[in-house]
Design a protein around this motif. Sequence first.
Motif, mmCIF file in Angstrom:
data_model
loop_
_atom_site.group_PDB
_atom_site.id
_atom_site.type_symbol
_atom_site.label_atom_id
_atom_site.label_comp_id
_atom_site.label_asym_id
_atom_site.label_seq_id
_atom_site.Cartn_x
_atom_site.Cartn_y
_atom_site.Cartn_z
ATOM 1 N N THR A 102 51.052 38.578 44.185
ATOM 2 C CA THR A 102 49.853 38.624 45.216
ATOM 3 C C THR A 102 48.877 37.971 44.251
ATOM 4 O OG1 THR A 102 50.370 39.614 46.460
ATOM 5 C CG2 THR A 102 47.884 39.919 46.859
ATOM 6 N N SER A 103 48.693 38.814 42.850
ATOM 7 C CA SER A 103 47.840 38.557 42.100
ATOM 8 C C SER A 103 47.673 37.585 41.407
ATOM 9 C CB SER A 103 48.022 39.352 41.001
ATOM 10 O OG SER A 103 47.038 40.521 41.104
ATOM 11 N N ASN B 224 49.536 42.334 51.405
ATOM 12 C CA ASN B 224 47.983 42.659 50.361
ATOM 13 C C ASN B 224 46.875 41.329 49.844
ATOM 14 O OD1 ASN B 224 49.045 45.281 50.048
ATOM 15 N ND2 ASN B 224 50.418 44.712 48.762
ATOM 16 N N LEU C 91 53.639 43.498 26.989
ATOM 17 C CA LEU C 91 53.462 45.111 26.949
ATOM 18 C C LEU C 91 54.191 45.464 25.777
ATOM 19 C CD1 LEU C 91 51.984 47.008 28.374
ATOM 20 C CD2 LEU C 91 53.596 47.641 30.643
ATOM 21 N N GLY D 44 56.086 43.962 42.431
ATOM 22 C CA GLY D 44 55.448 44.593 41.916
ATOM 23 C C GLY D 44 55.390 43.783 40.630
ATOM 24 N N ALA E 29 41.183 44.278 41.082
ATOM 25 C CA ALA E 29 41.967 44.496 42.020
ATOM 26 C C ALA E 29 41.088 44.931 42.868
ATOM 27 C CB ALA E 29 43.090 44.740 41.941
ATOM 28 N N SER E 30 40.775 46.767 42.416
ATOM 29 C CA SER E 30 39.959 47.136 43.483
ATOM 30 C C SER E 30 38.931 47.185 43.870
ATOM 31 C CB SER E 30 40.135 49.215 42.633
ATOM 32 O OG SER E 30 39.195 48.089 41.297
ATOM 33 N N PHE F 117 49.219 41.388 29.115
ATOM 34 C CA PHE F 117 48.669 43.139 29.571
ATOM 35 C C PHE F 117 47.688 42.426 30.255
ATOM 36 C CE2 PHE F 117 47.984 47.721 29.381
ATOM 37 C CZ PHE F 117 48.040 47.917 30.966
ATOM 38 N N PRO G 8 44.505 45.605 38.092
ATOM 39 C CA PRO G 8 44.147 46.827 38.363
ATOM 40 C C PRO G 8 42.999 46.739 38.762
ATOM 41 C CG PRO G 8 45.368 47.374 36.632
ATOM 42 C CD PRO G 8 45.395 46.082 36.112
ATOM 43 N N GLU G 9 41.530 46.947 37.806
ATOM 44 C CA GLU G 9 40.807 47.235 37.777
ATOM 45 C C GLU G 9 39.753 46.684 39.202
ATOM 46 O OE1 GLU G 9 36.158 48.034 37.004
ATOM 47 O OE2 GLU G 9 37.532 45.696 36.582
ATOM 48 N N LEU H 86 43.460 41.654 50.332
ATOM 49 C CA LEU H 86 42.534 42.624 50.087
ATOM 50 C C LEU H 86 42.025 41.637 48.715
ATOM 51 C CD1 LEU H 86 44.934 45.545 49.780
ATOM 52 C CD2 LEU H 86 43.066 45.583 51.389
ATOM 53 N N LEU H 87 42.498 40.433 48.481
ATOM 54 C CA LEU H 87 42.116 39.602 47.147
ATOM 55 C C LEU H 87 41.118 38.366 47.800
ATOM 56 C CD1 LEU H 87 44.575 40.085 44.433
ATOM 57 C CD2 LEU H 87 42.572 41.717 44.414
#
Lengths: 289, 304
Positions: free
Chosen positions: B18-19, B42, B228, B14, B261-262, B253, B258-259, B45-46
């Motif tokens: 992946t990002s 994952n 962060l 985490g 990514a969704s 950060f 995540p926004e 998904l991207l």
Amino acid sequence: MKIAVASGKGGTGKTLIATHLAWALARAGEPVTYVDADVEAPNGHLFLRPEIAEERPVSVAVPAMVRPTCAGCGDCARACAFHAMLAAKDRVIVLPELCHSCGLCLEICPERVLEERPRRLGVVCEGRAGPIRFLSGVLDVGEARATPLISALASSLSAEGTTIIDAPPGTSCPAMEAVRAADLVVLVTEPTPFGLHDFELAVQMCRALGKRAYAVLNRVGLGQTPMDEAFARHGTPLVASIGFDAAISAASAEGRMADESSETLKKGLLELLLRLGEDWQSLSPAVNP
Amino acid sequence: MKTRQLAVLSGKGGTGKTSLVASLAALAGRAVVVDCDVDAANLALLMPGSDGPTESFYAGRRARILEERCAACGRCTEVCRFGALTFQGSRLVVDRLACEGCGACAHACPNAAVAYDDNLAGDWWVRPVAEGLLVHARLGIAQDNSGKLVASLRKTGRELAERDGYELVLVDGPPGIGCPVHAALSGVDALLVVTEPTVAAEHDLRRIVGLAARFEVPTGVVINKHDLVPGACERLERSCAELKVPILGRIPFDPLVPERASRGRPALAASAGTAEALADVWSRAQEKLLSGEPNGSNPHLTGA
């Protein structure tokens, strides 16, 4: 009662939930054992800061030749399902990282030149963090097999009180071995597409092992992926939600427990405890497969 | 034409592997990307696209009792070290999740009453994507062959890269330091470790850097979410200096990650500052990790 805190995806907050759940139960007077079964990346000690009283090496049995030469028949190499033995003209070479310690080669060898020797994989650390009995498995850097260490942890558990098992991420053998030891699974996830995807895989793992699972949603507000439909479809009730909170980040950065500083964590833990309390009676280990 | 392989690992899960990989692929423009986190894959998904045909991955085998031959003597239960054979009444049953297919039961059986079935360990796909090809897989639930599947995906990725003339293979690795990580790390030209300024990520950084040193893979570090928690990064930077691994970039950060990514978009599509930091990571990784000859003879670094 043994509760595994697991997730498909890494970094969703397993250790956060597991360490705080252990503390909350201990504070309520319950005898608690915390077990760090994420032996490749064990982090619970950074927050619980236990005093370690004992380190027990964990080894697996690997075959070795006890005579300098053999007939070189190669029967052992042909029989080994894991390709862990190479037959030379007058001896065999063992590839210990491929060996699964099944013992078949010892049975196969017509000359009985093989005996098993221990190969160290890591250690099990045992100690106390205040009122909490602390256990942690630590895989040696360079070793590949995590599962035997997790089995060693599982065999150190007692049936008394409550045991919290901090499981490794994923859905393959290490995660499975940790979840197998539990009566109930708490799956920690987050509202992102990765969190959703890996939650569904983790639910399938629980189902394959016949374990009941609850969901805890962490970092609510960071990521907007809807999760409710998946929780409902898999029959995995959402029992606690924890918001994204800078106070938790700060505690994670410094290696502190965060429940004093984070209201959302405090609230989420209470939700989880209440739900566990409701189920306490019906979830005795005896009813599990 | 030389193909270079760059792995991205982290120890702790985490942290943003992946990002980062999806963004590096976009920055490189042309690459074969291999998702080696086979029990929680994952990257697909991207990286949108249509998968090619589903390929089956068979590994190992599982025991099956031939009931017409079985005399229920129980010798198999004595030799099985995995607890996979038990009596249900007078019938012997195989726990297919516990069986490792070693063959000890068949060897011990006086009646030749054990057969073996090939074990379907997972499925895998090749997906044409904007940057080239994505090789990804799904390990069967509760399977124990993740290392073998990773090795097989790596081999496919390398072969596709050579066939189609790709200069870069990006490997998105699993968390941890065990079996599938060894398979993801073996034979790569360089490693990027993604970490973050938390005590847990730092602890696990030390373990993955130690493993990379054993594999003699040149290693660089990317610090994700460096801002962060104010002041938290300094300790991590000292650890990197102590471990003698260069810091190749710092990514802020960014709640937009995540926004995005969704919506199936990589971190590169988040804030301008994030995109800039990622571009910086890619240019330094090229300069520091990928400028030498393939397979380890890098002039800038001699391993961590």
